[in-house]
Design a protein around this motif. Sequence first.
Motif, PDB file in Angstrom:
ATOM      1  N   ALA A  97       8.668   6.636  -9.443  1.00  9.91           N
ATOM      2  CA  ALA A  97       8.734   5.255  -8.955  1.00  9.91           C
ATOM      3  C   ALA A  97       9.154   5.185  -7.498  1.00  9.91           C
ATOM      4  O   ALA A  97       8.800   4.235  -6.796  1.00  9.91           O
ATOM      5  CB  ALA A  97       9.689   4.439  -9.822  1.00  9.91           C
ATOM      6  N   ASP A  98       9.882   6.197  -7.012  1.00 10.02           N
ATOM      7  CA  ASP A  98      10.336   6.151  -5.625  1.00 10.02           C
ATOM      8  C   ASP A  98       9.279   6.619  -4.625  1.00 10.02           C
ATOM      9  O   ASP A  98       9.537   6.660  -3.422  1.00 10.02           O
ATOM     10  CB  ASP A  98      11.617   6.963  -5.457  1.00 10.02           C
ATOM     11  N   ILE A  99       8.059   6.904  -5.093  1.00 11.36           N
ATOM     12  CA  ILE A  99       6.995   7.356  -4.196  1.00 11.36           C
ATOM     13  C   ILE A  99       6.608   6.261  -3.201  1.00 11.36           C
ATOM     14  O   ILE A  99       6.180   6.537  -2.099  1.00 11.36           O
ATOM     15  CB  ILE A  99       5.765   7.867  -4.986  1.00 11.36           C
ATOM     16  N   LEU A 100       6.793   4.993  -3.585  1.00 11.43           N
ATOM     17  CA  LEU A 100       6.449   3.880  -2.698  1.00 11.43           C
ATOM     18  C   LEU A 100       7.612   3.476  -1.803  1.00 11.43           C
ATOM     19  O   LEU A 100       7.445   2.679  -0.894  1.00 11.43           O
ATOM     20  CB  LEU A 100       5.984   2.672  -3.522  1.00 11.43           C
ATOM     21  N   GLY A 101       8.801   3.991  -2.080  1.00 12.70           N
ATOM     22  CA  GLY A 101       9.966   3.683  -1.253  1.00 12.70           C
ATOM     23  C   GLY A 101      10.323   2.209  -1.290  1.00 12.70           C
ATOM     24  O   GLY A 101      10.315   1.578  -2.354  1.00 12.70           O
ATOM     25  N   GLU A 102      10.590   1.654  -0.123  1.00 10.24           N
ATOM     26  CA  GLU A 102      11.015   0.255  -0.041  1.00 10.24           C
ATOM     27  C   GLU A 102       9.880  -0.734  -0.310  1.00 10.24           C
ATOM     28  O   GLU A 102      10.122  -1.911  -0.488  1.00 10.24           O
ATOM     29  CB  GLU A 102      11.638  -0.023   1.324  1.00 10.24           C
ATOM     30  N   ARG A 103       8.645  -0.259  -0.400  1.00  6.96           N
ATOM     31  CA  ARG A 103       7.504  -1.137  -0.689  1.00  6.96           C
ATOM     32  C   ARG A 103       7.274  -1.316  -2.195  1.00  6.96           C
ATOM     33  O   ARG A 103       6.408  -2.060  -2.610  1.00  6.96           O
ATOM     34  CB  ARG A 103       6.252  -0.605  -0.025  1.00  6.96           C
ATOM     35  N   ARG A 104       8.057  -0.632  -3.017  1.00  9.88           N
ATOM     36  CA  ARG A 104       7.914  -0.685  -4.471  1.00  9.88           C
ATOM     37  C   ARG A 104       7.859  -2.108  -5.038  1.00  9.88           C
ATOM     38  O   ARG A 104       7.044  -2.393  -5.905  1.00  9.88           O
ATOM     39  CB  ARG A 104       9.036   0.142  -5.126  1.00  9.88           C
ATOM     40  N   GLN A 108       2.130  -4.807  -7.981  1.00  9.27           N
ATOM     41  CA  GLN A 108       1.929  -5.815  -9.022  1.00  9.27           C
ATOM     42  C   GLN A 108       1.043  -5.258 -10.125  1.00  9.27           C
ATOM     43  O   GLN A 108       0.244  -4.353  -9.895  1.00  9.27           O
ATOM     44  CB  GLN A 108       1.284  -7.073  -8.410  1.00  9.27           C
ATOM     45  N   ASP A 109       1.176  -5.815 -11.340  1.00  6.68           N
ATOM     46  CA  ASP A 109       0.362  -5.364 -12.477  1.00  6.68           C
ATOM     47  C   ASP A 109      -1.127  -5.485 -12.147  1.00  6.68           C
ATOM     48  O   ASP A 109      -1.584  -6.506 -11.644  1.00  6.68           O
ATOM     49  CB  ASP A 109       0.673  -6.193 -13.724  1.00  6.68           C
ATOM     50  N   GLY A 110      -1.864  -4.425 -12.452  1.00  3.40           N
ATOM     51  CA  GLY A 110      -3.306  -4.436 -12.244  1.00  3.40           C
ATOM     52  C   GLY A 110      -3.733  -4.189 -10.809  1.00  3.40           C
ATOM     53  O   GLY A 110      -4.922  -4.169 -10.513  1.00  3.40           O
ATOM     54  N   MET A 111      -2.789  -3.999  -9.896  1.00  2.00           N
ATOM     55  CA  MET A 111      -3.111  -3.792  -8.481  1.00  2.00           C
ATOM     56  C   MET A 111      -3.780  -2.435  -8.288  1.00  2.00           C
ATOM     57  O   MET A 111      -3.416  -1.453  -8.918  1.00  2.00           O
ATOM     58  CB  MET A 111      -1.830  -3.869  -7.646  1.00  2.00           C
ATOM     59  N   THR A 112      -4.778  -2.404  -7.410  1.00  2.00           N
ATOM     60  CA  THR A 112      -5.449  -1.155  -7.077  1.00  2.00           C
ATOM     61  C   THR A 112      -4.778  -0.547  -5.855  1.00  2.00           C
ATOM     62  O   THR A 112      -4.676  -1.199  -4.818  1.00  2.00           O
ATOM     63  CB  THR A 112      -6.945  -1.394  -6.801  1.00  2.00           C
ATOM     64  N   VAL A 113      -4.299   0.680  -5.994  1.00  3.67           N
ATOM     65  CA  VAL A 113      -3.667   1.397  -4.887  1.00  3.67           C
ATOM     66  C   VAL A 113      -4.475   2.665  -4.602  1.00  3.67           C
ATOM     67  O   VAL A 113      -5.244   3.115  -5.453  1.00  3.67           O
ATOM     68  CB  VAL A 113      -2.197   1.766  -5.196  1.00  3.67           C
ATOM     69  N   ASN A 124       0.850  11.125  -2.882  1.00  2.00           N
ATOM     70  CA  ASN A 124       1.237   9.917  -2.177  1.00  2.00           C
ATOM     71  C   ASN A 124       0.449   8.727  -2.717  1.00  2.00           C
ATOM     72  O   ASN A 124      -0.656   8.887  -3.208  1.00  2.00           O
ATOM     73  CB  ASN A 124       0.956  10.101  -0.681  1.00  2.00           C
ATOM     74  N   ALA A 125       1.040   7.550  -2.614  1.00  2.00           N
ATOM     75  CA  ALA A 125       0.350   6.321  -3.021  1.00  2.00           C
ATOM     76  C   ALA A 125       0.514   5.297  -1.913  1.00  2.00           C
ATOM     77  O   ALA A 125       1.580   5.186  -1.308  1.00  2.00           O
ATOM     78  CB  ALA A 125       0.934   5.795  -4.323  1.00  2.00           C
ATOM     79  N   THR A 126      -0.552   4.552  -1.640  1.00  5.41           N
ATOM     80  CA  THR A 126      -0.539   3.554  -0.574  1.00  5.41           C
ATOM     81  C   THR A 126      -0.950   2.204  -1.149  1.00  5.41           C
ATOM     82  O   THR A 126      -1.998   2.086  -1.787  1.00  5.41           O
ATOM     83  CB  THR A 126      -1.520   3.957   0.546  1.00  5.41           C
ATOM     84  N   LEU A 127      -0.115   1.192  -0.898  1.00  5.24           N
ATOM     85  CA  LEU A 127      -0.420  -0.163  -1.344  1.00  5.24           C
ATOM     86  C   LEU A 127      -1.512  -0.766  -0.472  1.00  5.24           C
ATOM     87  O   LEU A 127      -1.727  -0.320   0.657  1.00  5.24           O
ATOM     88  CB  LEU A 127       0.828  -1.038  -1.250  1.00  5.24           C
ATOM     89  N   GLU A 173       2.650 -19.987  -1.679  1.00  2.00           N
ATOM     90  CA  GLU A 173       2.214 -18.592  -1.703  1.00  2.00           C
ATOM     91  C   GLU A 173       1.904 -18.162  -0.277  1.00  2.00           C
ATOM     92  O   GLU A 173       1.259 -18.889   0.476  1.00  2.00           O
ATOM     93  CB  GLU A 173       0.992 -18.426  -2.598  1.00  2.00           C
ATOM     94  N   ILE A 174       2.392 -16.960   0.077  1.00  2.34           N
ATOM     95  CA  ILE A 174       2.142 -16.413   1.402  1.00  2.34           C
ATOM     96  C   ILE A 174       1.578 -15.008   1.275  1.00  2.34           C
ATOM     97  O   ILE A 174       1.690 -14.374   0.231  1.00  2.34           O
ATOM     98  CB  ILE A 174       3.439 -16.378   2.260  1.00  2.34           C
ATOM     99  N   VAL A 175       0.975 -14.536   2.350  1.00  2.66           N
ATOM    100  CA  VAL A 175       0.458 -13.172   2.405  1.00  2.66           C
ATOM    101  C   VAL A 175       1.450 -12.340   3.214  1.00  2.66           C
ATOM    102  O   VAL A 175       1.851 -12.728   4.310  1.00  2.66           O
ATOM    103  CB  VAL A 175      -0.939 -13.129   3.057  1.00  2.66           C
ATOM    104  N   VAL A 176       1.871 -11.194   2.639  1.00  2.00           N
ATOM    105  CA  VAL A 176       2.847 -10.316   3.278  1.00  2.00           C
ATOM    106  C   VAL A 176       2.156  -9.013   3.655  1.00  2.00           C
ATOM    107  O   VAL A 176       1.420  -8.435   2.850  1.00  2.00           O
ATOM    108  CB  VAL A 176       4.038 -10.038   2.330  1.00  2.00           C
ATOM    109  N   ASN A 177       2.386  -8.546   4.875  1.00  2.00           N
ATOM    110  CA  ASN A 177       1.866  -7.269   5.335  1.00  2.00           C
ATOM    111  C   ASN A 177       2.750  -6.169   4.736  1.00  2.00           C
ATOM    112  O   ASN A 177       3.944  -6.125   5.001  1.00  2.00           O
ATOM    113  CB  ASN A 177       1.899  -7.230   6.867  1.00  2.00           C
TER     114      ASN A 177
END
Length: 187
Positions: A97-104, A108-113, A124-127, A173-177
């Motif tokens: 779970a810590d592979i994403l670090g502070e972006r964890r 979201q459920d069903g999200m494609t990474v 490695n995994a990238t959001l 709702e907002i979009v976050v980078n």
Amino acid sequence: MPKINGNEIRPGFFLEHDGGLWSVVKVDHVKPGKGGAFAQVEMKNLRTGTKLNERFRSADKVERVRLENKDQQFLYETDGKLVFMDTETYEQIELPADILGERRPFLQDGMTVVVEYHEAEALNATLPPKVTCRIVETEPVVKGQTAANSFKPAVLDNGVRIMVPPFVGPGEEIVVNTDTMEYSERA
């Protein structure tokens, strides 16, 4: 694998150095008054997460590693592990779970990474670069307040605190980078 010169190293590259796989985080090119120029490289080990600062002269040869990128769908989290499914083969993998670090929190459920592989080992995994979140708590909108470089604190539905423009209110709702973890735009 191709070898590159020390002065060709860039952030985002993956290198094989001292028997480990490293992600290049930061590169500073230094030209001292005396002696030859060198690249001061900050690297993070992809397997252990440790950081290393290393100097590479332009004559030094370094092994650049190319990782294979695969789109994977996030399914669920269990016992500190994130479970992803390959969207083509339906094969499931577990990553810490810590592979994403502070972006964890932005996962979201069903999200494609994008999961990066080196010889069938997931490293490695990238959001996605932008994620839509709902504001749970912030100061109310003040009429007549301009958006000229003034920001106010807000809490998102995933518990992350960010700064948002004054015209954004609770429930919106907002979009976050996900790279900078900053407000991007309204959804």
